[in-house]
Design a protein around this motif. Structure first.
Motif, PDB file in Angstrom:
ATOM      1  N   ALA A 230      34.412  43.213  52.815  1.00 22.95           N
ATOM      2  CA  ALA A 230      34.059  42.076  52.444  1.00 22.95           C
ATOM      3  C   ALA A 230      33.125  41.044  52.943  1.00 22.95           C
ATOM      4  O   ALA A 230      33.256  40.580  54.117  1.00 22.95           O
ATOM      5  CB  ALA A 230      35.428  41.090  52.230  1.00 22.95           C
TER       6      ALA A 230
ATOM      7  N   GLU B  83      33.663  36.363  47.188  1.00 22.76           N
ATOM      8  CA  GLU B  83      33.890  37.245  48.221  1.00 22.76           C
ATOM      9  C   GLU B  83      32.773  37.826  48.912  1.00 22.76           C
ATOM     10  O   GLU B  83      32.842  38.374  49.942  1.00 22.76           O
ATOM     11  CB  GLU B  83      34.619  38.680  47.410  1.00 22.76           C
TER      12      GLU B  83
ATOM     13  N   CYS C  49      40.161  38.349  51.002  1.00 24.88           N
ATOM     14  CA  CYS C  49      39.555  38.313  49.467  1.00 24.88           C
ATOM     15  C   CYS C  49      40.531  38.951  48.627  1.00 24.88           C
ATOM     16  O   CYS C  49      41.159  39.743  49.097  1.00 24.88           O
ATOM     17  CB  CYS C  49      38.123  39.016  49.373  1.00 24.88           C
ATOM     18  N   GLY C  50      40.718  38.430  47.481  1.00 26.04           N
ATOM     19  CA  GLY C  50      41.600  39.130  46.388  1.00 26.04           C
ATOM     20  C   GLY C  50      42.976  39.359  47.094  1.00 26.04           C
ATOM     21  O   GLY C  50      43.791  38.558  47.544  1.00 26.04           O
ATOM     22  N   THR C  51      43.506  40.738  46.941  1.00 26.99           N
ATOM     23  CA  THR C  51      44.845  40.972  47.486  1.00 26.99           C
ATOM     24  C   THR C  51      45.084  40.484  48.806  1.00 26.99           C
ATOM     25  O   THR C  51      46.094  40.033  49.447  1.00 26.99           O
ATOM     26  CB  THR C  51      45.289  42.355  47.368  1.00 26.99           C
ATOM     27  N   SER C  52      44.142  40.918  49.447  1.00 28.81           N
ATOM     28  CA  SER C  52      44.304  40.563  51.087  1.00 28.81           C
ATOM     29  C   SER C  52      44.399  38.975  51.381  1.00 28.81           C
ATOM     30  O   SER C  52      45.141  38.767  52.183  1.00 28.81           O
ATOM     31  CB  SER C  52      42.602  40.948  51.751  1.00 28.81           C
TER      32      SER C  52
ATOM     33  N   LYS D 209      31.157  45.221  45.933  1.00 25.90           N
ATOM     34  CA  LYS D 209      31.968  46.415  45.995  1.00 25.90           C
ATOM     35  C   LYS D 209      32.039  47.143  44.630  1.00 25.90           C
ATOM     36  O   LYS D 209      32.072  48.408  44.374  1.00 25.90           O
ATOM     37  CB  LYS D 209      32.975  46.210  46.814  1.00 25.90           C
TER      38      LYS D 209
ATOM     39  N   THR E 101      40.127  42.860  55.490  1.00 25.19           N
ATOM     40  CA  THR E 101      39.420  43.580  54.354  1.00 25.19           C
ATOM     41  C   THR E 101      39.701  45.032  54.553  1.00 25.19           C
ATOM     42  O   THR E 101      39.382  45.644  55.447  1.00 25.19           O
ATOM     43  CB  THR E 101      38.013  43.188  54.327  1.00 25.19           C
ATOM     44  N   CYS E 102      40.365  45.545  53.461  1.00 26.41           N
ATOM     45  CA  CYS E 102      40.876  46.716  53.389  1.00 26.41           C
ATOM     46  C   CYS E 102      39.890  47.797  53.536  1.00 26.41           C
ATOM     47  O   CYS E 102      39.805  48.729  54.399  1.00 26.41           O
ATOM     48  CB  CYS E 102      41.789  46.823  52.336  1.00 26.41           C
ATOM     49  N   GLY E 103      38.625  47.625  52.830  1.00 26.90           N
ATOM     50  CA  GLY E 103      37.602  48.718  52.901  1.00 26.90           C
ATOM     51  C   GLY E 103      36.621  48.037  53.953  1.00 26.90           C
ATOM     52  O   GLY E 103      35.673  49.047  54.067  1.00 26.90           O
TER      53      GLY E 103
ATOM     54  N   GLU F 127      36.148  36.809  41.985  1.00 19.03           N
ATOM     55  CA  GLU F 127      35.677  37.632  43.252  1.00 19.03           C
ATOM     56  C   GLU F 127      34.396  37.478  43.715  1.00 19.03           C
ATOM     57  O   GLU F 127      33.897  37.836  44.621  1.00 19.03           O
ATOM     58  CB  GLU F 127      35.818  39.224  42.670  1.00 19.03           C
TER      59      GLU F 127
HETATM   60  C1  F1P Z   1      39.094  42.745  48.298  1.00 19.03           C
HETATM   61  C2  F1P Z   1      39.262  42.793  46.865  1.00 19.03           C
HETATM   62  C3  F1P Z   1      40.415  43.610  46.491  1.00 19.03           C
HETATM   63  C4  F1P Z   1      40.566  43.795  44.936  1.00 19.03           C
HETATM   64  C5  F1P Z   1      39.168  44.235  44.378  1.00 19.03           C
HETATM   65  C6  F1P Z   1      37.942  43.547  44.848  1.00 19.03           C
HETATM   66  O1  F1P Z   1      39.203  43.919  48.957  1.00 19.03           O
HETATM   67  O2  F1P Z   1      39.309  41.461  46.378  1.00 19.03           O
HETATM   68  O3  F1P Z   1      41.654  42.976  47.034  1.00 19.03           O
HETATM   69  O4  F1P Z   1      41.610  44.444  44.364  1.00 19.03           O
HETATM   70  O5  F1P Z   1      39.321  45.673  44.891  1.00 19.03           O
HETATM   71  O6  F1P Z   1      37.974  43.517  46.275  1.00 19.03           O
HETATM   72  P1  F1P Z   1      38.971  44.179  50.777  1.00 19.03           P
HETATM   73  O7  F1P Z   1      37.997  43.150  51.184  1.00 19.03           O
HETATM   74  O8  F1P Z   1      40.412  43.843  51.090  1.00 19.03           O
HETATM   75  O9  F1P Z   1      38.598  45.627  50.925  1.00 19.03           O
END
Ligand code: F1P
Length: 594
Positions: A179, A148, A102-105, A498, A174-176, A145
């Motif tokens: 997602a 997501e 999602c998003g940057t990922s 988030k 998903t960095c965090g 978003e």
């Molecule tokens: C995905 C994401 C980020 C964006 C924002 C909302 O996050 O779209 O890329 O900058 O924070 O969430 P993640 O799933 O990679 O943690």
């Protein structure tokens, strides 16, 4: 200020500031924690801003506290295993590698799939990489978003793209570790292990995966991670989650986490393509080349900070920033620009990216999106026809030049706008430029990257250099514009689950009120009322997000109301008296009045 909490409570609901520790506590996801290096970034000089960004980017390689980092033997072993699965897939006629996020990922997924398909195409092989992004191709340029938060949507898109395939490597980014879109896909893969090998790529320890109910689903992300761990033990799934430390701007995972995503995926697939050609590869050495690159790029701190200053001047004067990029460097510009509205509440025109031949070069699934409107017109020709005639002195154009062949027409040179470039060749400094950042990659020691098909590998280093510089440009420019308070972006868009809970955490951090009360202030600001009806309170978070996404200054308003315990309308009026969010918040926090 010293008494302010060092961290803010995030949606795990567990972490409370303990002044005796003055450290990030264990139970906050690292990707949502505050980085101690950048607590004064909002009042730093441009040189210091860039230096702080550098120090934090070094943590990607040097690691963070006691956690397993990029060079940890376990990380390297997991990279190798995933790469072996990828080799196996390349050998199968019906194999597919899906990168999703999602998003940057999702945008990094797109970039990597595009690049490695090109490598396969150049060597006459089937292009078996696919990308998935929540919100589909529109989300490559503009943040979309809401999808997501939808696990079902993720599953449907995965089924659609892999229909008829018998062997799929699925990498969910998903960095965090948060997602829902990716959670659904990982779960679906685990239900169908005869076809899929699922990989979770992110930057928190597994136990800090998000443990909040996912709407319209019966599992939390943490539960999916626990299920995956069982499969990891059987070598049927992989979790790649080195810890790279908190982001420079709290929670802004486009920065370090986005960089680490690119590095890890490239390391996996460079090693895979080489193994396929029987060329040995050294994963550690490849990772090390990115670490060296980080130093090569930040050696140019003084010219980068000059560029940040130009960009800040433009935004402060109400001007725009345009990136004009050749080849995949244009994609890097487009990605950086697309992140500014959700991260900094920027308008769609504030920062825009243009790419050589537009969609032809992107090779995205849905092709030409330009009929969707002006923000989807992305070629250099469209820049010249739509933007150049209206350029003013306060606007900044940054050229992202991959080599000597990159040229723009004379009309740009005649414009009074500011002009800058990032270049990778040792041409004479362009004297028509107001600022040149010149990156010399000639001394970078890279692993031998194999035969002629890989001559484009050098491009990977140019892309990452560009990412670092552009992230500095937009982060620094928004700091200079006063959008950041300490190292927290207080004017974020509340556009997904988030971010909704991040906003609650920010309000709690600065008001010291209980979480429930902070959530109420957020809702009051979203619905612009001081009396929340039971009907409003009973709505789901997703409904609040739909309303909040279209609104301006939702979080600052809620924050001011919570700190001063005043009416929402009064908070709005107070904010209107200040042009700059940072000074508004700092005045209010320091004086508890304005
Ligand atoms: C995905 C994401 C980020 C964006 C924002 C909302 O996050 O779209 O890329 O900058 O924070 O969430 P993640 O799933 O990679 O943690």
């Amino acid at each position: 200020l010293a008494a302010l909490p060092y961290i803010y409570e995030c949606d795990t609901g567990l972490n409370r500031y303990d002044p005796r520790l003055a450290l990030i506590k264990m139970d906050i996801p690292i990707t949502e924690a505050r980085n101690p290096v950048t607590t004064t970034i909002d009042v730093a000089s441009t040189d210091d801003i860039v230096q702080m960004l550098h120090m934090c980017d070094r943590e990607i390689f040097n690691g963070w506290k006691q956690y397993k980092g990029l060079f940890h033997p376990e990380t390297i072993a997991t990279i190798r295993q995933i790469s072996e699965v990828a080799v196996d897939i390349l050998k199968k006629p019906d194999g597919m590698i899906v990168l999703s996020g999602c998003g940057t990922s999702g945008r990094i997924a797109f970039l990597i799939a595009r690049n490695f398909n090109e490598v396969l195409r150049n060597s006459g092989r089937e292009q078996c990489f696919r990308y998935l992004i929540a919100g589909r191709d529109k989300a490559l340029f503009t943040s979309q978003e809401a999808p997501e938060d939808d696990p079902q949507c993720g599953i449907e898109m995965l089924k659609e793209v892999t229909a008829g395939r018998n062997r799929v490597l699925f990498i969910g980014i998903t960095c965090g570790l948060s997602a829902p879109f990716v959670a659904g896909q990982l779960y679906y893969c685990m239900e169908n292990l005869n076809i899929y090998t699922p990989v979770l790529l992110g930057f928190n320890p597994s136990n800090l995966a998000r443990n909040i109910k996912i709407e319209k689903w019966d599992k939390t992300f943490l539960q999916v991670v626990r299920l995956m761990e069982n499969k990891v033990a059987e070598n049927k799934a992989y979790i790649l989650n080195p810890i790279v430390g908190p982001e420079q701007i709290t929670g802004s995972s486009r920065m370090k986490s986005g960089t680490a995503t690119k590095i890890l995926l490239e390391t996996i697939f460079v090693s895979c393509v080489k193994a396929y050609e029987n060329i040995p590869s050294n994963i550690e050495a490849h990772l090390k080349s990115y670490q060296d690159l980080c130093e090569v790029v930040y050696k140019e701190t003084s010219s980068i900070s000059k560029l940040v200053q130009l960009a800040g001047n433009s935004l402060k004067a109400g001007g725009t920033i345009s990136y004009i990029g050749w080849d995949s460097l244009g994609v890097m510009g487009m990605i950086d620009a697309s992140e500014c509205p959700p991260t900094y509440g920027a308008s769609l025109s504030d920062i825009r990216g243009f790419v050589e031949t537009g969609y032809k070069l992107l090779n995205n699934i849905e092709g030409d999106l330009s009929p969707l409107g002006k923000y989807y017109r992305i070629s250099i020709d469209e820049f010249q026809s739509d933007i150049v005639p209206g350029l003013k002195e306060s606007d900044l154009v940054i050229l992202l030049m991959k080599d000597e062949s990159c040229t723009v027409s004379d009309i740009l040179w005649k414009s009074t706008c500011q002009k800058a470039c990032i270049s990778f060749y040792s041409a004479e400094k362009e004297d028509r430029m107001d600022c040149t950042v010149s990156i010399d990659l000639s001394n970078l020691i890279t692993e031998p990257l194999g035969n002629q098909h890989y001559k484009s590998w050098g491009q990977l280093y140019k892309e990452l250099s560009t990412k670092w510089i552009l992230n500095a440009v937009t982060t620094g420019a928004h700091i200079l514009k006063g959008k950041v308070y300490q190292n927290i972006m207080v004017d974020l868009k509340v556009s997904n689950n988030k971010l909704f809970f991040r906003a609650v955490g920010i309000i709690q951090n600065f008001s010291n009120l209980p979480k429930e009360m902070c959530q109420e202030y957020l809702l009051k600001s979203i619905y612009m009322t001081d009396d929340l009806s039971d009907d409003l309170k009973s709505l789901q978070v997703k409904d609040h997000i739909v309303k909040a996404t279209t609104m301006e200054k939702v979080v600052p308003t809620a924050l001011v109301a919570a700190i001063l315990k005043c009416k929402i309308d009064d908070a709005r009026k107070l904010l209107l008296q200040h042009h700059v969010i940072r000074t508004a918040i700092s005045d209010i926090i320091n004086n508890r009045t304005v």
